[in-house]
Design an enzyme around this catalytic site. Structure first.
Site, PDB file in Angstrom:
ATOM      1  N   LYS A 193      39.386  -3.300  16.785  1.00 38.04           N
ATOM      2  CA  LYS A 193      39.623  -2.079  17.553  1.00 38.04           C
ATOM      3  C   LYS A 193      40.917  -2.148  18.362  1.00 38.04           C
ATOM      4  O   LYS A 193      41.511  -3.206  18.560  1.00 38.04           O
ATOM      5  CB  LYS A 193      38.408  -1.775  18.438  1.00 38.04           C
ATOM      6  N   ARG A 210      28.956  -6.236  14.755  1.00 39.15           N
ATOM      7  CA  ARG A 210      29.381  -5.437  13.598  1.00 39.15           C
ATOM      8  C   ARG A 210      30.851  -5.725  13.337  1.00 39.15           C
ATOM      9  O   ARG A 210      31.696  -5.479  14.195  1.00 39.15           O
ATOM     10  CB  ARG A 210      29.157  -3.958  13.888  1.00 39.15           C
TER      11      ARG A 210
END
Length: 316
Positions: free
Chosen positions: A227, A267
Site C-alpha cells: 500500500k 492479506r
C-alpha cells in the site's frame, strides 16, 4: 451448492488448529489493480496464480473482480460476477479455501454458492444494504473492514480525532448492525482498513496499537500489502515513493509485527515472505507451530471461526 440458504464449507479444521496467524493470498481478476493489474485477468491465469500462492504458503485465497485502488471506478455487477465465479469454482475444486472480495451482496451470495467460505467486504456492509442478510443466511465468515466511502472519494475522508479510537468506534457500529441482522459473532472478522480513508500517516497508529483492536474480542485481518504508505516510507532520495513491487519486504515486516500483535490473518500479494514472517512471529511468541497437517473431521456444525480466535485467545 445452490439456493438462498446454501451454506459454505467451514474453514478446514487444520486452519482452526494452526497456532499462528493465517496468510491470505490476493488473486486480483482485474485489469486495473494498483499492484498487479492485468497480470491474472483471465480465469486460467488467475487460477494458476492462486495455486502458485498456495504452493508458496497461502492458507486462504482472496478472489476479487473489482479494483478498490484510490480513484478506481466501479465495474458493472455482471462483469464482476463473470470475472470471479469461474475462478472461485476452479480454486475450490482444487481444494483451496477461498474468500470473495466484494462489496456487493449478489456477488457474495453467488460466490458462497460456488464454495467460497469467506466474504471479505471492504465497505463493512455500508455499500450494500443487502449484505448483512446474505451473511446471516449463508453463515459465511465475514470480514467487516473500516470504510468511509468508495475509492473515488476515500482520500477526502481521512479526518480523525484519534484514528484508533475512531476506527474502533466505527467498527463497533458495524458489529452492532451485524448482530441486529442475525449474524453470529463467530462469523465476524474485523479489519482496520489500512489505506482506506487513510492516505498516509493515519495508518501507522493502527498498526502500532493493533493489540487494542485485537482486545475488542474479534479476529483481526491486516491488509498492508504494497500500500501507498509503505511506498512513501521507502521513498528514495528524490522523494519518489517506492513502486508496489518494491514494497514486499516492508509488507513481510508488517506481517511479522501484526502476527506478533495477535492478528488472525494477514492479506498479501507476495506470499512466501509473509508465510515465513508469521512463523517467525509464532516462534517469537513462544507458540509451537505444527510440523504437519492436522487430520480433518466431518463436523458440519463447526463454527466458521473458532471461539478461541474470536476471543483473542489464539492467532491460529
Amino acid at each position: 451448492m445452490t439456493g438462498p440458504s446454501a451454506r459454505p464449507a467451514p474453514l478446514p479444521t487444520r486452519l482452526h488448529r494452526l497456532d499462528r496467524t493465517l496468510v491470505m493470498g490476493v488473486v486480483n481478476v482485474t485489469p486495473d489493480s494498483f499492484s498487479d493489474g492485468g497480470r491474472w485477468f483471465t480465469p486460467g491465469a488467475a487460477v494458476a496464480h492462486g495455486l502458485e500462492l498456495v504452493a508458496h504458503g497461502a492458507d486462504l485465497l482472496d478472489v476479487g473482480g473489482e479494483s478498490t485502488r484510490p480513484g478506481a471506478r466501479r465495474v458493472a455487477v455482471d462483469d464482476e460476477l463473470a470475472r470471479v465465479l469461474p475462478v472461485i469454482e476452479q480454486l475450490v475444486a482444487h481444494g483451496a479455501t477461498v474468500s470473495i472480495d466484494t462489496t456487493r451482496a449478489v456477488v457474495a451470495r453467488a460466490a458462497v454458492e460456488r464454495g467460497a467460505s469467506i466474504i471479505n467486504d471492504v465497505s463493512g456492509g455500508l455499500a450494500d444494504d443487502a449484505m448483512y442478510g446474505v451473511v446471516a443466511q449463508t453463515g459465511a465468515v465475514y470480514v467487516a473492514m473500516h470504510w468511509r466511502g468508495h475509492a473515488d472519494v476515500m482520500d477526502d475522508l481521512d479526518d480523525y480525532d484519534d484514528v484508533v479510537t475512531d476506527v474502533r468506534r466505527e467498527l463497533a457500529a458495524r458489529v452492532a448492525a451485524l448482530r441486529a441482522a442475525g449474524v453470529r459473532d463467530e462469523q465476524v472478522v474485523l479489519d482496520p482498513g489500512l489505506g482506506f480513508a487513510k492516505a498516509g500517516s493515519s495508518n501507522w497508529p493502527l498498526l502500532a496499537r493493533l493489540p487494542e483492536l485485537v482486545a475488542d474480542g474479534f479476529p483481526v485481518l491486516v491488509g498492508a500489502s504494497r500500500k501507498r504508505f509503505l511506498g512513501h516510507l521507502l521513498a528514495g532520495p528524490d522523494g519518489e515513493p517506492a513502486p508496489p513491487l518494491a514494497r514486499d519486504g516492508a509488507t513481510a515486516a508488517v506481517s511479522a509485527l501484526a502476527a506478533a500483535a495477535g492478528a488472525w490473518c494477514v492479506r498479501v500479494h507476495e506470499v512466501a515472505g509473509s508465510a515465513d514472517a508469521v512463523r517467525v512471529a509464532a516462534a517469537w511468541r513462544g507458540v509451537q507451530s505444527p510440523h504437519g497437517p492436522v487430520a480433518e473431521h466431518d463436523d458440519d456444525d463447526e463454527l466458521p471461526v473458532d471461539e478461541d480466535a474470536r476471543t483473542g485467545g489464539s492467532t491460529r
